[in-house]
Every structure is written in C-alpha cells, then in structure tokens.
Design a protein around this motif. Structure first.
Motif, PDB file in Angstrom:
ATOM      1  N   LEU A 164     -44.898  15.583   6.783  1.00 60.34           N
ATOM      2  CA  LEU A 164     -43.653  16.349   6.798  1.00 60.34           C
ATOM      3  C   LEU A 164     -43.789  17.519   7.767  1.00 60.34           C
ATOM      4  CD1 LEU A 164     -40.818  16.821   5.550  1.00 60.34           C
ATOM      5  CD2 LEU A 164     -41.948  18.235   3.812  1.00 60.34           C
ATOM      6  N   LYS A 165     -42.930  17.557   8.765  1.00 60.05           N
ATOM      7  CA  LYS A 165     -42.940  18.649   9.738  1.00 60.05           C
ATOM      8  C   LYS A 165     -42.663  19.977   9.026  1.00 60.05           C
ATOM      9  CE  LYS A 165     -40.628  20.188  13.989  1.00 60.05           C
ATOM     10  NZ  LYS A 165     -39.528  19.895  14.943  1.00 60.05           N
ATOM     11  N   ASN A 166     -43.366  21.012   9.480  1.00 61.96           N
ATOM     12  CA  ASN A 166     -43.210  22.347   8.884  1.00 61.96           C
ATOM     13  C   ASN A 166     -43.380  22.306   7.365  1.00 61.96           C
ATOM     14  OD1 ASN A 166     -42.580  23.388  11.457  1.00 61.96           O
ATOM     15  ND2 ASN A 166     -40.413  22.917  11.182  1.00 61.96           N
ATOM     16  N   SER A 167     -44.384  21.553   6.929  1.00 57.59           N
ATOM     17  CA  SER A 167     -44.565  21.323   5.490  1.00 57.59           C
ATOM     18  C   SER A 167     -44.874  22.603   4.723  1.00 57.59           C
ATOM     19  CB  SER A 167     -45.691  20.314   5.263  1.00 57.59           C
ATOM     20  OG  SER A 167     -46.929  20.810   5.753  1.00 57.59           O
ATOM     21  N   ASP A 168     -45.381  23.627   5.395  1.00 61.18           N
ATOM     22  CA  ASP A 168     -45.697  24.880   4.710  1.00 61.18           C
ATOM     23  C   ASP A 168     -44.489  25.803   4.580  1.00 61.18           C
ATOM     24  OD1 ASP A 168     -48.279  24.195   4.243  1.00 61.18           O
ATOM     25  OD2 ASP A 168     -49.150  25.362   5.867  1.00 61.18           O
ATOM     26  N   ASN A 169     -43.380  25.448   5.221  1.00 61.60           N
ATOM     27  CA  ASN A 169     -42.190  26.290   5.143  1.00 61.60           C
ATOM     28  C   ASN A 169     -41.553  26.215   3.757  1.00 61.60           C
ATOM     29  OD1 ASN A 169     -42.601  26.855   7.799  1.00 61.60           O
ATOM     30  ND2 ASN A 169     -40.619  26.097   8.527  1.00 61.60           N
ATOM     31  N   CYS A 170     -41.049  27.332   3.280  1.00 59.17           N
ATOM     32  CA  CYS A 170     -40.374  27.398   1.984  1.00 59.17           C
ATOM     33  C   CYS A 170     -39.079  26.582   2.015  1.00 59.17           C
ATOM     34  CB  CYS A 170     -40.065  28.860   1.653  1.00 59.17           C
ATOM     35  SG  CYS A 170     -39.189  29.106   0.086  1.00 59.17           S
ATOM     36  N   CYS A 171     -38.745  26.000   0.868  1.00 57.82           N
ATOM     37  CA  CYS A 171     -37.510  25.217   0.781  1.00 57.82           C
ATOM     38  C   CYS A 171     -36.288  26.097   0.544  1.00 57.82           C
ATOM     39  CB  CYS A 171     -37.618  24.180  -0.332  1.00 57.82           C
ATOM     40  SG  CYS A 171     -37.578  24.894  -2.002  1.00 57.82           S
ATOM     41  N   GLY A 172     -36.519  27.397   0.272  1.00 61.32           N
ATOM     42  CA  GLY A 172     -35.402  28.308   0.056  1.00 61.32           C
ATOM     43  C   GLY A 172     -35.072  28.562  -1.397  1.00 61.32           C
ATOM     44  N   PHE A 173     -35.774  27.900  -2.317  1.00 56.41           N
ATOM     45  CA  PHE A 173     -35.484  28.108  -3.737  1.00 56.41           C
ATOM     46  C   PHE A 173     -35.998  29.473  -4.189  1.00 56.41           C
ATOM     47  CE2 PHE A 173     -36.833  27.393  -8.274  1.00 56.41           C
ATOM     48  CZ  PHE A 173     -35.574  27.545  -8.801  1.00 56.41           C
ATOM     49  N   GLY A 174     -37.290  29.607  -4.321  1.00 60.37           N
ATOM     50  CA  GLY A 174     -37.879  30.914  -4.635  1.00 60.37           C
ATOM     51  C   GLY A 174     -37.364  31.541  -5.911  1.00 60.37           C
ATOM     52  N   GLY A 175     -36.887  30.727  -6.861  1.00 55.17           N
ATOM     53  CA  GLY A 175     -36.389  31.290  -8.117  1.00 55.17           C
ATOM     54  C   GLY A 175     -35.161  32.147  -7.890  1.00 55.17           C
ATOM     55  N   THR A 176     -35.279  33.440  -8.164  1.00 55.87           N
ATOM     56  CA  THR A 176     -34.131  34.331  -8.034  1.00 55.87           C
ATOM     57  C   THR A 176     -33.737  34.575  -6.577  1.00 55.87           C
ATOM     58  OG1 THR A 176     -35.626  36.238  -8.147  1.00 55.87           O
ATOM     59  CG2 THR A 176     -34.610  35.513 -10.204  1.00 55.87           C
ATOM     60  N   PHE A 177     -34.610  34.248  -5.629  1.00 58.69           N
ATOM     61  CA  PHE A 177     -34.281  34.422  -4.209  1.00 58.69           C
ATOM     62  C   PHE A 177     -33.028  33.633  -3.838  1.00 58.69           C
ATOM     63  CE2 PHE A 177     -34.560  32.738   0.132  1.00 58.69           C
ATOM     64  CZ  PHE A 177     -34.573  33.911   0.861  1.00 58.69           C
ATOM     65  N   SER A 178     -32.946  32.395  -4.334  1.00 60.21           N
ATOM     66  CA  SER A 178     -31.800  31.548  -3.985  1.00 60.21           C
ATOM     67  C   SER A 178     -30.493  32.083  -4.556  1.00 60.21           C
ATOM     68  CB  SER A 178     -32.035  30.115  -4.471  1.00 60.21           C
ATOM     69  OG  SER A 178     -32.196  30.082  -5.880  1.00 60.21           O
ATOM     70  N   VAL A 179     -30.599  32.900  -5.625  1.00 62.65           N
ATOM     71  CA  VAL A 179     -29.413  33.498  -6.236  1.00 62.65           C
ATOM     72  C   VAL A 179     -29.030  34.790  -5.514  1.00 62.65           C
ATOM     73  CG1 VAL A 179     -28.458  34.487  -8.353  1.00 62.65           C
ATOM     74  CG2 VAL A 179     -29.973  32.489  -8.470  1.00 62.65           C
ATOM     75  N   LYS A 180     -30.034  35.588  -5.170  1.00 64.17           N
ATOM     76  CA  LYS A 180     -29.779  36.879  -4.551  1.00 64.17           C
ATOM     77  C   LYS A 180     -29.439  36.768  -3.066  1.00 64.17           C
ATOM     78  CE  LYS A 180     -32.781  39.488  -7.703  1.00 64.17           C
ATOM     79  NZ  LYS A 180     -34.021  40.298  -7.826  1.00 64.17           N
ATOM     80  N   MET A 181     -29.975  35.753  -2.398  1.00 62.43           N
ATOM     81  CA  MET A 181     -29.751  35.608  -0.954  1.00 62.43           C
ATOM     82  C   MET A 181     -29.353  34.158  -0.655  1.00 62.43           C
ATOM     83  SD  MET A 181     -32.889  37.979   0.461  1.00 62.43           S
ATOM     84  CE  MET A 181     -31.937  38.733   1.769  1.00 62.43           C
ATOM     85  N   PRO A 182     -28.195  33.729  -1.158  1.00 67.10           N
ATOM     86  CA  PRO A 182     -27.806  32.316  -1.049  1.00 67.10           C
ATOM     87  C   PRO A 182     -27.610  31.825   0.379  1.00 67.10           C
ATOM     88  CG  PRO A 182     -25.963  33.653  -1.838  1.00 67.10           C
ATOM     89  CD  PRO A 182     -27.177  34.517  -1.877  1.00 67.10           C
ATOM     90  N   GLU A 183     -27.124  32.695   1.283  1.00 67.46           N
ATOM     91  CA  GLU A 183     -26.889  32.243   2.654  1.00 67.46           C
ATOM     92  C   GLU A 183     -28.209  31.887   3.343  1.00 67.46           C
ATOM     93  OE1 GLU A 183     -25.758  35.108   1.451  1.00 67.46           O
ATOM     94  OE2 GLU A 183     -23.581  34.792   1.294  1.00 67.46           O
ATOM     95  N   ILE A 184     -29.191  32.768   3.217  1.00 62.92           N
ATOM     96  CA  ILE A 184     -30.503  32.495   3.819  1.00 62.92           C
ATOM     97  C   ILE A 184     -31.151  31.298   3.142  1.00 62.92           C
ATOM     98  CG2 ILE A 184     -32.815  33.415   4.237  1.00 62.92           C
ATOM     99  CD1 ILE A 184     -31.572  36.201   4.347  1.00 62.92           C
ATOM    100  N   SER A 185     -31.068  31.247   1.818  1.00 66.28           N
ATOM    101  CA  SER A 185     -31.629  30.132   1.066  1.00 66.28           C
ATOM    102  C   SER A 185     -31.028  28.807   1.518  1.00 66.28           C
ATOM    103  CB  SER A 185     -31.381  30.335  -0.435  1.00 66.28           C
ATOM    104  OG  SER A 185     -31.795  29.205  -1.170  1.00 66.28           O
ATOM    105  N   GLY A 186     -29.714  28.809   1.729  1.00 66.24           N
ATOM    106  CA  GLY A 186     -29.046  27.589   2.174  1.00 66.24           C
ATOM    107  C   GLY A 186     -29.523  27.118   3.531  1.00 66.24           C
ATOM    108  N   GLN A 187     -29.745  28.054   4.442  1.00 62.51           N
ATOM    109  CA  GLN A 187     -30.250  27.683   5.761  1.00 62.51           C
ATOM    110  C   GLN A 187     -31.672  27.119   5.668  1.00 62.51           C
ATOM    111  OE1 GLN A 187     -29.766  30.884   8.631  1.00 62.51           O
ATOM    112  NE2 GLN A 187     -27.762  31.414   7.792  1.00 62.51           N
TER     113      GLN A 187
END
Length: 248
Positions: A164-187
């Motif tokens: 998987l390319k960039n396998s170490d990159n975060c998927c954007g979930f991060g628990g509360t991160f996806s709730v507090k910063m949904p636009e960045i999480s979505g990207q």
C-alpha cells in the motif's frame, strides 16, 4: 496459557464478529480464554480530549479488571498502546503506579501476542483473494509494532498481499480528530482510499477497527467494492473463501 480478552469499545459495540474471530484463533492455538466483565473503555478518548481526571477513573477500572490476568490481549494496537501509557500517567502514585506497570507488561495487541509470545507465524489460515494492509498510527508509532501483522499474513494460504502506497500515512480517523477537524480528516481518508484502490486489492486488512470503519465507510460512499476485514477475521479463515468480514 491463560489469556484475558480486552474487547475494546468498537469491537464490543459495533463489530463483535472481530472479537469472536480473535477468541477462536487463540483457542485453536491452545489458549484458555476469559473476558473480565468489569472492563470498560481504556480511557483514551477522554484522555486525548484533555479530560485527564475523568480518564483516570476509567484507567483505574481497567487496572482492577485485569489485575489477576496472566496476559491481556486486544484487537486494537491503539487501545493496547493506551495501556502502555498508564505508567507515565500514574508515575509517582503510590496506589496505582505498580498496577499500571503490571498491566503494561502483560498487555499485547492480538498479532503481537501470537508472534512474540506464542512464537507462531502460521496459524493455518487460508483465504483466496488479493489484499492490501493499512498500518494504524498508534500501533505503528506508539506501540512500535510494524512486523507481526505481515509475518502472519505472509503465511495465509491463497492470499496475495499488495503493498500500500504511503502505508504509514494516517487515514484521518484519529478518534476525536475526525469530529473536530472533519474537512482535513475527509481529505486524508480520500487520499488513503485512492491508495487502496490503486493496489487493485479486493480486501483491505488492518488491525484496528477504527481505521477500517473510517476507510471502509468512505470506500462504500465512493462505490468502491473493497471488502474490509480485521486481521483476526483473516486469520480465522480456514480453507474457505472470505466470508463473515465486516461490511464495507
């Protein structure tokens, strides 16, 4: 060998099939399983949100729940990594520091326990298909485990594993991160989904259901027919095609 299962909130409430798969694999490997009923959340969501005192109550409960366990095994590197933070959080506390250290020393993520404690890399699993594997951030960076999932997946008969390319990159979930910063999480999850699709894999595997639910949900909304499976489900497959995985 006696093993206490730490089921985690997501598995308990949303994907109990993952917990069942984990228990069945460990029992085939000769483990005697129990599930302390008093366990709750590890305290990570509250702790990461800055509610330290509230999170400490949950942590104390977990230390007592597993106080008499020989080993504690969970299906999430993230939650087990939280256990490993307990000694820092309770450092200097005369009543809890030693309990925190004891829990850390006997707590393992599922694949980590199989390889590093049981000394097994081939559990006799068989699954026909092409898959790719997503590394979860906490398991990789905080727990420091990079090898055991791949050591086990390499021995699954019929499974072709694509990098998987960039396998170490975060998927954007991060628990509360996806709730507090949904636009960045979505990207971030969009980027991850693109990398998954580019592999041509039919199955996305990970060791953390938070990541899988996040990526799987986005793939589903994009109309991508990629099945998500926790690694416990993969290792529980024996001489059959994939079935019973978490829905995309």
């Amino acid at each position: 060998m006696k093993v206490s299962i730490f089921s985690t909130c997501l598995v308990d409430l949303m994907t109990p099939n993952v917990g069942i798969a984990m228990v069945e694999v460990l029992e085939r490997l000769g483990c005697e399983i129990d599930h302390p009923a008093s366990q709750v959340c590890c305290g990570q969501p509250a702790y990461n949100s800055g509610y330290l005192e509230d999170s400490r109550l949950a942590m104390k409960n977990m230390m007592l729940a597993f106080e008499h366990s020989d080993y504690v095994v969970g299906p999430s590197g993230s939650c087990i990594a939280m256990f490993h933070e307990y000694p820092k959080i309770f450092k200097g506390d005369p009543n809890w520091e030693l309990k925190a250290i004891a829990l850390k020393e006997k707590a393992y993520e599922f694949t980590q326990f199989i390889v590093r404690v049981l000394g097994v890399t081939d559990v006799g699993a068989s699954l026909e298909g092409t898959a790719t594997y997503h590394r979860s951030c906490h398991m990789t960076r905080l727990l420091g485990e990079r090898e055991t999932p791949f050591q086990l997946l390499e021995q699954v008969q019929g499974l072709q594993l694509e990098p998987l390319k960039n396998s170490d990159n975060c998927c954007g979930f991060g628990g509360t991160f996806s709730v507090k910063m949904p636009e960045i999480s979505g990207q971030m999850v969009d980027e991850k989904c693109g990398c998954v699709v580019d592999t041509g894999a039919d199955i996305l595997i990970s060791a953390d259901m938070g990541c899988l639910l996040n990526i799987g949900g986005r793939l589903s909304r994009k109309g991508e027919p990629v099945k998500i499976m926790h690694i416990a489900e993969v290792l529980n497959q024996q001489n059959t095609a994939a079935k019973g995985g978490s829905p995309t």
